[in-house]
Design an enzyme around this catalytic site. Structure first.
Site, PDB file in Angstrom:
ATOM      1  N   SER A 248      -7.805 -42.516 -33.814  1.00  0.00           N
ATOM      2  CA  SER A 248      -8.625 -41.356 -34.137  1.00  0.00           C
ATOM      3  C   SER A 248      -9.988 -41.478 -33.472  1.00  0.00           C
ATOM      4  CB  SER A 248      -8.798 -41.231 -35.649  1.00  0.00           C
ATOM      5  OG  SER A 248      -9.704 -42.224 -36.089  1.00  0.00           O
ATOM      6  N   LYS A 249     -10.812 -40.470 -33.713  1.00  0.00           N
ATOM      7  CA  LYS A 249     -12.156 -40.432 -33.121  1.00  0.00           C
ATOM      8  C   LYS A 249     -12.958 -41.683 -33.435  1.00  0.00           C
ATOM      9  CE  LYS A 249     -13.602 -36.025 -31.661  1.00  0.00           C
ATOM     10  NZ  LYS A 249     -12.758 -34.913 -32.084  1.00  0.00           N
ATOM     11  N   ARG A 250     -12.760 -42.188 -34.660  1.00  0.00           N
ATOM     12  CA  ARG A 250     -13.604 -43.333 -35.019  1.00  0.00           C
ATOM     13  C   ARG A 250     -13.268 -44.587 -34.206  1.00  0.00           C
ATOM     14  NH1 ARG A 250     -10.710 -46.587 -38.745  1.00  0.00           N
ATOM     15  NH2 ARG A 250      -8.812 -45.448 -39.206  1.00  0.00           N
TER      16      ARG A 250
END
Ligand code: GLU
Length: 482
Positions: A248-250
């Site tokens: 994911s983005k994180r």
């Protein structure tokens, strides 16, 4: 050998999609085959405007070219599924005629009730096959009512097939339901459309994400029902974050085109993606496009999840930037610089600057921070306290005096070259009784407006006598007024 990339235009392409496209493309290119692009837009509810264009834009940016696709004529056109609906309908009818499929008139309400009852009994929810064995008379009474077409999945036995990465795979037919082939809106499901198209478009190798393994038995059953030979399937591994959670983005993962905005080079992205689930050997990291094509093989695709490492990508991008010729880096970096400083940049001027920054940047966007001051007009924007830093915070007079000496020395340099500037300026520090680095720090801020910049004397050389002296004098003024 014919492979395809078949995105659903339901959002921005992420790197997992593009990695699959890359593998399919590499396989086709390695074997001198064809790679085609097919837009799977039959899920009308999930369509996102511009998503198909974003897919193409991403592929173009990365140099993943297709031989057939929606924007090119090809013998198997059209390549957008919504333009092929009649084909799916006739094929669904063919399966009904051969008793491999049936019309189901169950209402959404009925299906909902069935599901609830199954859940109450702790059974897996699935269609109860109510319409599977209707008599001809019963069917006749429902003629013209809304319906879907369902596949008549064998009730017993197993479906054995092969995945090029995972080996033999066996599925129990009684775990499968009578899944939908054609929806009530007349559009096919992915199951029907993908199989019909993979067959009609003569796809020999299907590379797709691991999430489709669970549908593989259904697809093999559809192929067999039609009497067609299935292609070779290879389900490529999932991509996980370093913590082994879904990417994911994180984890620093972005939509594919965001990497372009962030200043990544397409060749670095291609290299990086190729190594997510494939390897050349057990150690080579930097592998150019030609080498990837030359050595790519399904045999070296790995079944276990690939781990995404954002730092490695950044490192790799830096390596690709350093490998560019300075001219090429100037060409690639210019649009970023122009966007960053909001004005046009003379290419010749940038070419002079590039050698100073090439070793120091990891992203094309870093060019802005590293080179904007070369293009600034009028006084630079920075705080006078930056000039003093820690060293001269309590002794602004000393810093000002130092700048005065530097100005005088620089004025005496007739051949404005970095060597001569250094010879003139370096000894001043000793005379002042300060460290050279401390004096250079003041000068650096004066001429660049920042504490971190390309090498000082080279920078002064490229800035030129006039601008350098102007900035130095301007800095003295700031210390006086501050
Ligand atoms: N349209 C499907 C997707 O985007 C394609 C899967 C496949 O390659 O068959 O996931």
């Amino acid at each position: 050998m014919r492979t395809r990339y078949a995105p659903s235009p339901t959002g921005e392409p992420h790197i997992g999609n593009i990695r699959t496209a890359l593998f399919a493309w590499l396989l086709a290119r390695h074997h001198g085959g064809e790679f085609l692009l097919r837009i799977e837009d039959t899920d009308r509810a999930r369509l996102v405007e511009g998503a198909a264009e974003a897919q193409m834009e991403t592929l173009r940016w990365l140099g993943i070219d297709w031989d057939e696709g929606p924007d090119i004529r090809g013998s198997f056109a059209p390549y957008t599924q919504s333009e092929r609906v009649d084909r799916y309908q006739s094929h669904a009818q063919q399966l009904i005629d051969t008793d491999w499929a049936y019309r189901c008139h169950c209402s959404p309400e009925r299906l909902d009730d069935v599901r609830k009852e199954q859940q109450a009994r702790k059974e897996p929810p699935r269609y109860d096959r109510f319409c599977r064995d209707l008599t001809a008379e019963e069917r006749a009474t429902k003629e013209g009512q809304p319906s879907v077409v369902r596949f008549k999945t064998p009730l017993t036995g197993e479906t054995v097939t092969h995945d090029a990465i995972r080996g033999e795979m066996t599925f129990q037919n009684d775990t499968l339901d009578d899944f939908v082939l054609l929806k009530s809106d007349g559009y096919p499901t992915y199951h029907l459309a993908a199989i019909v198209d993979d067959h009609l478009m003569e796809i020999t190798h299907v590379l797709r994400g691991e999430e489709w393994v669970s549908s593989l038995a259904r697809h093999i059953l559809i192929f067999r029902a039609f009497g067609w030979e299935p292609p070779v399937y290879a389900h490529v591994s999932t991509i996980l974050g370093p913590d082994r959670a879904k990417l994911s983005k994180r984890h620093g993962a972005h939509a594919a085109l965001t990497y372009r905005e962030l200043g990544y080079l397409p060749e670095a992205i291609v290299n990086f993606l190729a190594l997510l689930g494939w390897s050349l050997d057990d150690h080579t990291e930097i592998i150019d496009r030609e080498t990837l094509i030359k050595h790519f093989s399904i045999e070296r695709l790995l079944p276990n999840p690939a781990v995404f490492n954002a730092e490695k990508l950044e490192w790799m991008n830096g390596a690709y930037i350093r490998a560019l010729s300075p001219q090429e880096l100037a060409v690639r970096g210019r649009p970023y610089l122009e966007a960053g400083i909001g004005k046009a940049v003379d290419p010749g001027r940038l070419a002079e600057i590039v050698p100073l920054i090439q070793e120091r940047i990891k992203l094309l966007t870093d060019v802005v921070e590293m080179a904007d001051f070369f293009f600034a007009e009028g006084p630079l924007e920075y705080d006078a306290s930056l000039l003093l830093g820690k060293r001269f915070a309590e002794e602004p007079e000393e810093a000002r005096g130092g700048l005065g000496l530097v100005i005088a020395a620089a004025e005496g340099v007739s051949d404005w070259k970095h060597e001569a500037l250094e010879v003139a300026i370096r000894p001043l520090a000793e005379g002042m009784g300060v460290k050279a680095g401390d004096l250079f720090g003041v000068v650096r801020v004066a001429v660049t407006g920042k504490t971190a910049a390309p090498p000082l004397f080279e920078t002064m050389e490229v800035l030129g006598r006039e601008v350098t002296l102007e900035r130095l004098r301007e800095a003295v003024g700031r210390l006086r007024s501050g």
